[in-house]
Motif scaffolding. Structure first.
Motif, PDB file in Angstrom:
ATOM      1  N   ALA A   1      39.169  50.662  38.753  1.00 50.53           N
ATOM      2  CA  ALA A   1      39.708  50.134  40.010  1.00 50.53           C
ATOM      3  C   ALA A   1      38.672  50.212  41.127  1.00 50.53           C
ATOM      4  N   ARG A   2      37.942  51.300  41.205  1.00 49.50           N
ATOM      5  CA  ARG A   2      36.936  51.434  42.248  1.00 49.50           C
ATOM      6  C   ARG A   2      35.822  50.399  42.095  1.00 49.50           C
ATOM      7  N   VAL A   3      35.353  50.213  40.813  1.00 49.23           N
ATOM      8  CA  VAL A   3      34.254  49.268  40.594  1.00 49.23           C
ATOM      9  C   VAL A   3      34.707  47.839  40.882  1.00 49.23           C
ATOM     10  N   LEU A   4      35.928  47.466  40.449  1.00 47.25           N
ATOM     11  CA  LEU A   4      36.429  46.117  40.721  1.00 47.25           C
ATOM     12  C   LEU A   4      36.572  45.893  42.223  1.00 47.25           C
ATOM     13  N   ALA A   5      37.003  46.939  42.935  1.00 42.41           N
ATOM     14  CA  ALA A   5      37.115  46.804  44.394  1.00 42.41           C
ATOM     15  C   ALA A   5      35.740  46.638  45.030  1.00 42.41           C
ATOM     16  N   GLU A   6      34.730  47.300  44.481  1.00 51.01           N
ATOM     17  CA  GLU A   6      33.383  47.131  45.005  1.00 51.01           C
ATOM     18  C   GLU A   6      32.859  45.717  44.765  1.00 51.01           C
ATOM     19  N   PHE A   7      33.360  45.029  43.719  1.00 54.72           N
ATOM     20  CA  PHE A   7      32.988  43.639  43.464  1.00 54.72           C
ATOM     21  C   PHE A   7      33.658  42.669  44.445  1.00 54.72           C
ATOM     22  N   GLY A   8      34.538  43.186  45.284  1.00 55.01           N
ATOM     23  CA  GLY A   8      35.220  42.346  46.258  1.00 55.01           C
ATOM     24  C   GLY A   8      36.591  41.895  45.824  1.00 55.01           C
TER      25      GLY A   8
ATOM     26  N   GLY B   1      50.575  37.388  42.806  1.00 51.22           N
ATOM     27  CA  GLY B   1      49.954  36.436  43.720  1.00 51.22           C
ATOM     28  C   GLY B   1      49.181  37.080  44.845  1.00 51.22           C
ATOM     29  N   HIS B   2      49.267  38.395  44.992  1.00 50.83           N
ATOM     30  CA  HIS B   2      48.619  39.086  46.104  1.00 50.83           C
ATOM     31  C   HIS B   2      47.370  39.849  45.683  1.00 50.83           C
ATOM     32  N   TYR B   3      47.092  39.957  44.393  1.00 46.53           N
ATOM     33  CA  TYR B   3      45.962  40.754  43.924  1.00 46.53           C
ATOM     34  C   TYR B   3      45.200  39.970  42.873  1.00 46.53           C
ATOM     35  N   ASP B   4      43.943  40.390  42.701  1.00 50.39           N
ATOM     36  CA  ASP B   4      43.123  39.829  41.626  1.00 50.39           C
ATOM     37  C   ASP B   4      43.309  40.604  40.321  1.00 50.39           C
ATOM     38  N   HIS B   5      43.447  41.901  40.453  1.00 49.19           N
ATOM     39  CA  HIS B   5      43.625  42.748  39.270  1.00 49.19           C
ATOM     40  C   HIS B   5      44.732  43.761  39.559  1.00 49.19           C
TER      41      HIS B   5
ATOM     42  N   ARG C   1      36.534  40.901  34.577  1.00 44.66           N
ATOM     43  CA  ARG C   1      36.420  39.730  35.451  1.00 44.66           C
ATOM     44  C   ARG C   1      36.171  38.469  34.642  1.00 44.66           C
ATOM     45  N   ILE C   2      35.328  38.579  33.585  1.00 43.15           N
ATOM     46  CA  ILE C   2      35.073  37.406  32.741  1.00 43.15           C
ATOM     47  C   ILE C   2      36.346  36.980  32.035  1.00 43.15           C
ATOM     48  N   MET C   3      37.119  37.964  31.530  1.00 46.30           N
ATOM     49  CA  MET C   3      38.374  37.631  30.846  1.00 46.30           C
ATOM     50  C   MET C   3      39.361  36.984  31.809  1.00 46.30           C
ATOM     51  N   ARG C   4      39.324  37.378  33.103  1.00 41.00           N
ATOM     52  CA  ARG C   4      40.238  36.779  34.065  1.00 41.00           C
ATOM     53  C   ARG C   4      39.842  35.342  34.384  1.00 41.00           C
ATOM     54  N   GLN C   5      38.518  35.076  34.438  1.00 40.34           N
ATOM     55  CA  GLN C   5      38.062  33.736  34.775  1.00 40.34           C
ATOM     56  C   GLN C   5      38.247  32.759  33.623  1.00 40.34           C
ATOM     57  N   GLY C   6      38.405  33.285  32.412  1.00 43.23           N
ATOM     58  CA  GLY C   6      38.633  32.399  31.283  1.00 43.23           C
ATOM     59  C   GLY C   6      37.354  32.163  30.516  1.00 43.23           C
ATOM     60  N   THR C   7      37.475  31.666  29.290  1.00 47.18           N
ATOM     61  CA  THR C   7      36.326  31.393  28.435  1.00 47.18           C
ATOM     62  C   THR C   7      35.613  30.145  28.920  1.00 47.18           C
TER      63      THR C   7
ATOM     64  N   GLY D   1      38.586  54.830  47.211  1.00 41.35           N
ATOM     65  CA  GLY D   1      38.312  53.909  46.123  1.00 41.35           C
ATOM     66  C   GLY D   1      38.367  52.460  46.509  1.00 41.35           C
ATOM     67  N   GLY D   2      38.979  52.158  47.637  1.00 44.01           N
ATOM     68  CA  GLY D   2      39.062  50.781  48.084  1.00 44.01           C
ATOM     69  C   GLY D   2      40.114  49.973  47.374  1.00 44.01           C
ATOM     70  N   TYR D   3      41.115  50.599  46.790  1.00 45.59           N
ATOM     71  CA  TYR D   3      42.172  49.873  46.086  1.00 45.59           C
ATOM     72  C   TYR D   3      43.514  50.403  46.551  1.00 45.59           C
ATOM     73  N   ASP D   4      44.572  49.630  46.237  1.00 52.81           N
ATOM     74  CA  ASP D   4      45.934  50.016  46.584  1.00 52.81           C
ATOM     75  C   ASP D   4      46.546  50.804  45.424  1.00 52.81           C
ATOM     76  N   TYR D   5      47.555  51.582  45.801  1.00 55.65           N
ATOM     77  CA  TYR D   5      48.183  52.466  44.808  1.00 55.65           C
ATOM     78  C   TYR D   5      49.697  52.394  44.949  1.00 55.65           C
ATOM     79  N   LEU D   6      50.390  52.349  43.795  1.00 51.53           N
ATOM     80  CA  LEU D   6      51.848  52.347  43.762  1.00 51.53           C
ATOM     81  C   LEU D   6      52.279  53.298  42.644  1.00 51.53           C
TER      82      LEU D   6
END
Length: 728
Positions: A548-555, A644-648, A498-504, A611-616
């Motif tokens: 994936a489960r932990v990131l989904a738990e973060f919202g 554009g539809h997902y955070d991760h 999440r920190i890497m996604r938000q940037g330095t 897990g609260g996440y999508d799967y393909l």
């Protein structure tokens, strides 16, 4: 986000990851592992020395026996000119005759005689029975023919050099003596038979001469016709006496055969026994049962119940046949005794009758006629006596000059050295084996040291940072009972993503509007994380599921893409699902159809409720070339459409060293994570995978060390239950 160039990474020596040492490197490895080499060498050498201390050396005594003339043809028979090869001094012996002589040398009679001699000489200090002595001799005795010559080489092996020579010499002498005794016995029987015939002929001649003398004293004038009739009667009585004499000889020979017959085969060979009705009937039943037994033996084998029953029946019938044959033999023996006695008495009566007729002929015949008849009889008897006397003298002379058909050409000598392997050879082989074992132990230790452990320094060896140490994971990581240490390690990794996604973060002070706008744009696009490994079994799919489960738990909105079209599996869904359609109640499409343009993306994405996440992912495996083509052509566009539809978006790639699809899938990601596993990943595999990624300009952002030792969770007491490993 930007990545460092591969040129900025510390150089990596590819040679360090390979196990292909040269001769110089091998010496270096042995020196580095000198402790293992020394311990292995001493251990193997000590075990070998303990084994060699129990080894007993064996000495081989050698002797040679030659055949002076063909087997079964003694000199006493006087046929040297008719024996093949004897004209030029040679001896022709067949292989069958040689094998027979070798078998006779190992027979019970020969070895019994040798054992008696050795026991008398005190060769064996320990008291042993006759059977044990014979078994010892037979165990070490060997005999074989030398080339095509009429020579047999005999050897005996024993732990004692002196004993080996003594035993071998005793066997040779016993064999020669045994053969000579058998041949002398045969010759002695011939001499006795001819001598008996000679004595009988002498008695007949004396009787005829006495009759001639009596006739000459009391001869009278007889009628011519009456004289002819009386003379014919005398001739008939002579012929009858000869026939009775032959019958008497035949009866005596048959009586001797009956006395010597001991085995069933010998008894059945006697005509009187074989012609017995009971014996012949039992013999026919025995032959039929034996034929049936042989036929069933080919079908069932000796251990089958039917075969055992047949064997018992065959033994019972053989015993009955033996009893009947012995009874018939006793009857035949009695009958032959009576026949011999009757023939002798009959011969005596016929001879007496003939003498009476001769006396009457001498009394009544004309002197000229009677004298001529008696002279012929006397001359015939005298001729027979001369012939039998000459034959008797020849046999006695040859018996006195008898010499066997076997000679000891090379007596047994005491061997000076033990046979291979002796103790010196074994000690040398033990040293070589210890050296070899030490080298193998050092190489195995060096080879298994290629596997990474919990203390493996990733950044120093491969120039990549260590993002997380994940403890050993159990088989139910998606349940509420997930280990706390695993949750903390995966949670740290998810926070780092999440920190890497938000940037330095910017420098101190208020951020300007450009920085805020850049961060907002970055947050609007999904972070594409590629999870890869060098080989399978590193726990990459389990780790993907956890993150994936932990990131989904973060919202966050999380999508997991299984880019392994060769072996889709179900590791990214959950343990209970058998097909991707069992993820939830909605029907899931196929990623292969999406990449091929036959299905919409929305119809192929499913929801993992646990897990609260999508799967393909794909439903069925796709062949190699087709799978690579589909990923190369459509995976980048697919991810660009979904960003554009997902955070991760977490892409689970196949192993790098297995297929090229991993490199293709990693090209569409902006965060590259390389998964290792303690006790499983090999340094050479990691080096090869790193080389392949660097070849296309991919440098992992971080390395995840899976299967590490768990650490005590913050604020929670340590669990007493040991953690298990199930990496999948």
């Amino acid at each position: 986000m930007t990545h460092q160039s591969s040129s900025q990474q510390p150089p990596y020596r590819h040679e360090e990851g390979r196990f292909d040492p040269s001769l110089g490197e091998l010496v270096t490895i042995l020196w580095q592992r000198r402790g293992v080499v020394l311990i292995s060498f001493v251990g193997v050498l000590m075990m070998a020395v303990l084994g060699i201390s129990q080894w007993s050396e064996h000495y081989l005594a050698v002797a040679e026996v030659g055949i002076s003339h063909p087997v079964g043809h003694g000199k006493w028979q006087g046929h040297a000119g008719e024996i093949g090869g004897a004209r030029d001094g040679g001896v022709t012996i067949s292989a069958q005759e040689i094998e027979t002589l070798i078998a006779q040398m190992k027979s019970q009679d020969v070895l019994s005689a040798a054992a008696a001699v050795l026991r008398g000489d005190g060769v064996w200090a320990d008291p042993i029975s006759q059977g044990e002595a014979i078994d010892r001799i037979r165990a070490g005795l060997e005999a074989k023919r030398i080339g095509n010559a009429a020579v047999i080489q005999v050897t005996y092996q024993s732990p004692s050099a002196t004993r080996s020579a003594q035993v071998l010499q005793a066997v040779l002498e016993s064999h020669v003596w045994w053969r000579e005794e058998r041949q002398k016995q045969s010759l002695r029987q011939q001499v006795q038979e001819v001598s008996s015939q000679y004595e009988t002929a002498q008695r007949i001649l004396a009787d005829r001469e006495n009759s001639l003398m009596a006739w000459q004293r009391a001869a009278g004038v007889l009628d011519v016709e009456e004289g002819k009739l009386m003379l014919e009667r005398i001739y008939a009585l002579d012929a009858e006496a000869e026939d009775i004499g032959r019958e008497l000889a035949v009866a005596r020979v048959a009586l001797e055969n009956v006395r010597e017959g001991q085995t069933l085969a010998d008894l059945l060979a006697l005509p009187d026994v074989a012609s017995n009705p009971i014996v012949s009937q039992l013999a026919e039943r025995f032959d039929a049962l034996r034929s049936e037994y042989a036929a069933l033996d080919q079908r069932y084998g000796p251990k089958h119940p039917v075969m055992k029953s047949k064997a018992r029946a065959l033994d019972d019938l053989r015993a009955k046949l033996m009893e009947a044959a012995k009874a018939a033999s006793r009857s035949a023996h009695h009958a032959l005794d009576l026949a011999v006695a009757g023939a002798a008495e009959k011969l005596k009566l016929v001879t007496a009758q003939r003498d009476q007729w001769q006396a009457r002929l001498m009394e009544r015949h004309d002197r000229m006629q009677g004298q001529a008849a008696l002279l012929r009889a006397v001359e015939a008897a005298r001729s027979e006596v001369l012939e039998l006397g000459t034959k008797t003298q020849n046999l006695q002379r040859e018996f006195a000059a008898f010499r066997g058909d076997m000679d000891i050409l090379r007596p047994a000598a005491v061997p000076s050295t033990a046979e291979f392997p002796n103790r010196r050879d074994l000690y040398l082989m033990a040293v070589l084996a210890a050296l070899f074992g030490a080298v193998v132990a050092a190489m195995l230790r060096h080879y298994f040291d290629q596997t990474i452990d919990d203390d493996f320094d990733v950044e120093t060896r491969f120039g990549s940072r260590l993002f997380a140490r994940i403890p050993m994971m159990g088989p139910h990581d998606l349940s509420d009972k997930t280990d706390t240490a695993v949750n903390e390690a995966v949670g740290h990794l998810a926070v780092l993503m999440r920190i890497m996604r938000q940037g330095t973060p910017g420098e101190k002070g208020a951020p300007n509007s450009a920085q805020i706008q850049s961060k907002d744009e970055a947050r609007a696009q999904a972070q594409v994380i590629a999870m890869t490994s060098a080989v399978s079994g590193e726990g990459k799919s389990h780790l993907t599921r956890h993150v994936a489960r932990v990131l989904a738990e973060f919202g966050a909105r999380v999508l997991v893409i299984n880019a392994d079209l060769h072996d889709p599996g179900m590791g990214l869904v959950h343990e209970g699902a058998e097909t991707p359609r069992d993820v939830n109640s909605a029907i899931i499409g196929d990623m292969t159809a999406v990449l091929a343009g036959d299905c919409a993306v929305g119809d192929a994405i499913g929801r993992v409720d646990a897990g609260g996440y999508d799967y393909l992912g794909a439903n069925l495996p796709v062949p190699g070339n087709i799978a690579t083509g589909l990923l190369e052509a459509g995976l980048g566009d697919l991810i660009a459409e979904l960003r554009g539809h997902y955070d991760h978006i977490i892409v689970d790639t196949p192993p790098i060293l297995s297929v090229a699809d991993a490199i293709v899938a990693m090209g569409a990601a902006n965060v590259w994570l390389f998964v290792l596993r303690c006790g499983h990943s090999k340094k050479r595999d990691i080096a090869q995978a790193m080389d392949q990624m660097r070849a296309v300009g991919i440098v992992p952002d971080g390395v995840i060390l899976n299967g590490a030792r768990p650490r005590r969770a913050y604020g929670v007491a340590p669990s007493a239950t040991p953690l298990t490993e199930d990496m999948g």
